[in-house]
Design a protein around this motif. Structure first.
Motif, PDB file in Angstrom:
ATOM      1  N   ASP A 250     -18.477  14.461   5.410  1.00  0.00           N
ATOM      2  CA  ASP A 250     -17.072  14.645   5.033  1.00  0.00           C
ATOM      3  C   ASP A 250     -16.887  14.414   3.534  1.00  0.00           C
ATOM      4  N   ASP A 251     -15.859  15.015   2.985  1.00  0.00           N
ATOM      5  CA  ASP A 251     -15.412  14.677   1.632  1.00  0.00           C
ATOM      6  C   ASP A 251     -14.161  13.829   1.773  1.00  0.00           C
ATOM      7  N   GLN A 252     -14.096  12.750   0.989  1.00  0.00           N
ATOM      8  CA  GLN A 252     -12.942  11.855   1.082  1.00  0.00           C
ATOM      9  C   GLN A 252     -12.464  11.459  -0.300  1.00  0.00           C
ATOM     10  N   TRP A 253     -11.166  11.366  -0.432  1.00  0.00           N
ATOM     11  CA  TRP A 253     -10.551  10.930  -1.677  1.00  0.00           C
ATOM     12  C   TRP A 253      -9.439   9.927  -1.363  1.00  0.00           C
ATOM     13  N   ILE A 254      -9.202   9.063  -2.305  1.00  0.00           N
ATOM     14  CA  ILE A 254      -8.089   8.132  -2.152  1.00  0.00           C
ATOM     15  C   ILE A 254      -7.267   8.148  -3.447  1.00  0.00           C
ATOM     16  N   TYR A 255      -5.972   8.071  -3.294  1.00  0.00           N
ATOM     17  CA  TYR A 255      -5.092   7.955  -4.463  1.00  0.00           C
ATOM     18  C   TYR A 255      -4.409   6.592  -4.406  1.00  0.00           C
ATOM     19  N   LEU A 256      -4.674   5.785  -5.417  1.00  0.00           N
ATOM     20  CA  LEU A 256      -4.035   4.479  -5.500  1.00  0.00           C
ATOM     21  C   LEU A 256      -2.970   4.558  -6.584  1.00  0.00           C
TER      22      LEU A 256
ATOM     23  N   MET B 221      -0.652  17.052  -4.122  1.00  0.00           N
ATOM     24  CA  MET B 221       0.171  16.401  -3.103  1.00  0.00           C
ATOM     25  C   MET B 221      -0.204  14.936  -2.917  1.00  0.00           C
ATOM     26  N   MET B 222      -1.476  14.625  -3.087  1.00  0.00           N
ATOM     27  CA  MET B 222      -1.873  13.217  -2.984  1.00  0.00           C
ATOM     28  C   MET B 222      -1.109  12.386  -4.002  1.00  0.00           C
TER      29      MET B 222
ATOM     30  N   ARG C 168      -4.712   7.694 -10.141  1.00  0.00           N
ATOM     31  CA  ARG C 168      -5.861   8.586 -10.222  1.00  0.00           C
ATOM     32  C   ARG C 168      -6.394   8.840  -8.821  1.00  0.00           C
ATOM     33  N   VAL C 169      -6.756  10.090  -8.565  1.00  0.00           N
ATOM     34  CA  VAL C 169      -7.399  10.405  -7.293  1.00  0.00           C
ATOM     35  C   VAL C 169      -8.886  10.149  -7.454  1.00  0.00           C
TER      36      VAL C 169
ATOM     37  N   VAL D 185       0.828  -1.219   0.000  1.00  0.00           N
ATOM     38  CA  VAL D 185       0.000   0.000   0.000  1.00  0.00           C
ATOM     39  C   VAL D 185       0.860   1.267   0.000  1.00  0.00           C
ATOM     40  N   LYS D 186       2.154   1.080  -0.152  1.00  0.00           N
ATOM     41  CA  LYS D 186       3.060   2.224  -0.137  1.00  0.00           C
ATOM     42  C   LYS D 186       2.681   3.230  -1.234  1.00  0.00           C
ATOM     43  N   ASN D 187       2.765   4.492  -0.907  1.00  0.00           N
ATOM     44  CA  ASN D 187       2.437   5.602  -1.815  1.00  0.00           C
ATOM     45  C   ASN D 187       0.942   5.811  -2.022  1.00  0.00           C
TER      46      ASN D 187
END
Lengths: 416, 256
Positions: free
Chosen positions: B100-106, B251-252, B111-112, B84-86
């Motif tokens: 809440d607003d939430q985002w994940i970057y994989l 930054m994500m 892509r965010v 799961v690094k990075n």
């Protein structure tokens, strides 16, 4: 020889970068075996070594990502998936080199996501990060608050990779007469004139994330220019002409497209949409008056998707449609092509076991690609995956045609 | 004069005691939720998960938070385990009822992605902590009641029961021991939907860093599954001037 050559390169890179200060080395080793459901033969025996060399500072960074694929007993392929340099400024970033670029909000569907072409040599089965190929590009991101403007120039066109003739994923096109191919024009030479240009404006706000994009690119798929060769059947009375053969010249053409995408959350549901207008794409036609059996048409391609949770199960569904404008009945392709995707995922509370089902559903022909998989995290960074790729339904369909390639497979992966 | 001062002090003390005594469960929890945190905070979070066989797994995260007034933004960068690094995760938490607003970057997807925040009761990275347990729960999501006052580990505490207003919530109730002197939690019990004790949170170490109370070591024990998660915070910096631009898609994708 090739084997030693690649290994030598990898060893030199690893040694040099490993000695360099603060270079971060990560990646994975993976073994992937697949057995055909129909005949029990091995459809895939692939060993992979993925290496990431990265260093990132305040002002500059770099990444090199070689991947080694070893097939069967003696086939080794080196793929430099990415190698680029970064420069960071106050309000903009610059990335130069081979890179993978992903646009849009759709999952597993490529509508505005047209910068990095695809590697379809194993159809749509590789992981999404491996299905895209890198492009040698200059990418500039300029930031204005929460918004950004991205400009990309690609001097060297890279087409979509297709399965070779001996691949289980190759399907011989059907022609009404013997066909000969002339591939001499199926190349786009790197030059300023032949460069591709992409522009995207995106913004991420508390209400909605959206992207607007435009591209002056090349169609990733070559257009088949078909010349008909006629003979005369003199044995008939009176003698009459007949179709003796076809001369086919694949050629790449320019393509312009504009589109956008968005995603927003409404009461726990994430709604996503993406659409693009493609200007002047060439389609094969049976119109006798059409030169080279092709005609230019505009078309729309769009998707609407919804992500939501039911209990602990994460669900996602998408409807995708492609619609050819100003359609005529001579076209070989359908006026509308409708596809849906469905995804369900469940992670056990300890997140050591993951169950997932992803499916493509061809709504016009009633065919599908169904992909269940179960992943067990045996140890941190070490996972065992058991899955299946089931092609079902009408054998004329985009998925059903691969019915004989239905398979079960395992992937064992160690990340470091 | 002396007498007057003594009387005044006595009145003030009585007033203080009665004000303390009159504090409701909600007021106590509100004080605990609203402990001064500083304008921004940077830390490295290490989670050690231990299962019933004694096997351990470690997750490591670098996290940044910043208070923007009506919104608190948090960004997390996953360092370990390697698979799961990075990966990065960003949360914008609003005052009031706004979700809440939430985002994940994989990094594999490059892509965010916006994700639903409707998963507060999901366990965070396979640990024994849910997102709510980690501090994102809204004050008025529960009805709070002061049960009693007692001494725990030598500290005088309020004991507050919190019952979720949402009947389908994963906990039927929680009981929290909150120190009287600084309103920092000492212990918390979580009861499952059947009213059985599910988990116990122990606060093992609280430090004053740059003038702010920070829980730097805690442990959550799932008594039903005999599984526990230890959280340690290190490299804690408060009011170090984390820039607003840290909490962005840029930054994500770039990472730490």
């Amino acid at each position: 020889m090739k084997y030693r050559y690649y290994l030598t390169i990898i060893l030199i890179i690893s040694t040099l970068l490993g000695k360099a200060q603060n270079v971060d080395i990560s990646g994975f080793a993976r073994t992937y075996e697949a057995v055909g459901v129909k005949e029990g033969n091995f459809l895939m025996m692939q060993q992979t070594l993925n290496l990431n060399f990265e260093k990132r500072g305040e002002k500059v960074g770099f990444k090199a990502n070689p991947m080694l694929y070893y097939y069967g007993r003696d086939s080794l392929n080196l793929n430099m998936r990415e190698i680029y340099l970064d420069m960071y400024f106050k309000n903009f970033d610059l990335r130069l080199g081979k890179q993978q670029i992903v646009w849009g909000k759709a999952d597993g569907v490529f509508i505005t996501d047209v910068v990095s072409p695809l590697n379809l040599t194993e159809f749509l089965l590789p992981d999404f990060d491996e299905i895209r190929t890198g492009v040698t590009a200059a990418k500039l991101d300029y930031y204005i608050g929460s918004a950004s403007l991205e400009a990309i120039v690609i001097p060297q066109f890279t087409p979509t990779l297709r399965p070779s003739h001996n691949s289980i994923w190759y399907r011989q096109p059907e022609f009404p007469a013997p066909a000969t191919f002339d591939w001499s024009q199926a190349e786009v030479k790197p030059s300023l004139e032949n460069s591709e240009a992409f522009l995207k404006y995106s913004n991420m706000t508390s209400k909605v994330d959206f992207e607007l994009m435009g591209a002056y690119t090349w169609d990733d798929n070559p257009v088949m220019h078909i010349r008909k060769l006629f003979g005369v059947d003199s044995s008939a009375m009176p003698p009459h002409p007949y179709l003796k053969g076809l001369n086919i010249t694949p050629r790449y053409h320019r393509l312009f497209l504009a589109g956008g995408s968005f995603s927003t959350e409404i009461k726990g549901f994430v709604l996503r949409g993406e659409a693009a207008f493609y200007k002047g794409k060439y389609f094969q036609t049976q119109d006798p008056d059409a030169g080279d059996a092709i005609v230019q048409k505009d078309y729309l391609h769009y998707v609407a998707g919804l992500d939501f949770n039911v209990g602990k199960v994460k669900l996602s569904t998408q409807f995708i449609q492609r619609y050819i404008l100003d359609y005529d009945d001579y076209l070989r392709e359908r006026e509308m092509e409708n596809t849906a995707t469905f995804m369900a995922r469940y992670d056990t509370p300890g997140e050591t076991l993951h169950l997932e089902l992803f499916s493509y559903l061809g709504l016009d022909k009633g065919d599908a690609l169904i992909r269940p998989k179960i992943t067990y995290d045996f140890e941190d960074g070490f996972s065992l995956l058991l899955g299946a790729n089931i092609f079902a339904g009408d054998t004329e369909g985009r998925f059903g045609r691969y019915e004989d390639n239905s398979m079960i497979y395992t992937k064992i992966k160690y990340s470091f | 004069m002396k007498n007057l001062t003594a009387i005044a002090m006595a009145i003030l003390m009585i007033a203080g005691i009665s004000a303390e005594a009159q504090m409701s469960g909600r007021q106590i929890v509100e004080k605990a939720y609203n402990l001064p945190q500083g304008k921004d905070k940077t830390s490295t979070l290490t989670m050690t998960l231990t299962n019933k066989s004694g096997q351990t797994r470690v997750r490591k995260i670098k996290q940044f938070t910043k208070d923007f007034g009506n919104v608190e933004k948090k960004i997390m960068f996953f360092i370990a385990p390697a698979d799961v690094k990075n990966t990065s995760f960003m949360n914008w938490s609003y005052d009031g009822d706004k979700a809440d607003d939430q985002w994940i970057y994989l990094p594999a997807l490059k892509r965010v992605k916006r994700i639903s925040s409707d998963s507060r009761s999901d366990y965070f990275m396979g640990s024994d902590f849910t997102y709510d347990d980690l501090g994102d729960r809204k004050l008025d999501a529960d009805t709070h009641k002061l049960l009693r006052e007692e001494t725990v580990e030598g500290k005088d505490c309020y004991v507050v029961q919190s019952i979720p207003k949402d009947e389908d919530y994963m906990y039927s109730k929680t009981i929290t021991w909150i120190r009287k002197d600084n309103f920092v939690g000492v212990k918390k019990e979580f009861y499952d939907e059947d009213g059985e004790l599910l988990k116990i949170l122990h606060i093992k170490k609280v430090e004053k860093i740059s003038g702010f109370w920070v829980i730097t070591h805690s442990e959550m024990d799932n008594v039903q599954k005999n599984h526990k998660t230890e959280i340690q915070l290190s490299n804690v910096k408060i009011n170090s001037g984390v820039p607003a631009s840290k909490f962005s898609e840029r930054m994500m994708m770039r990472g730490i």
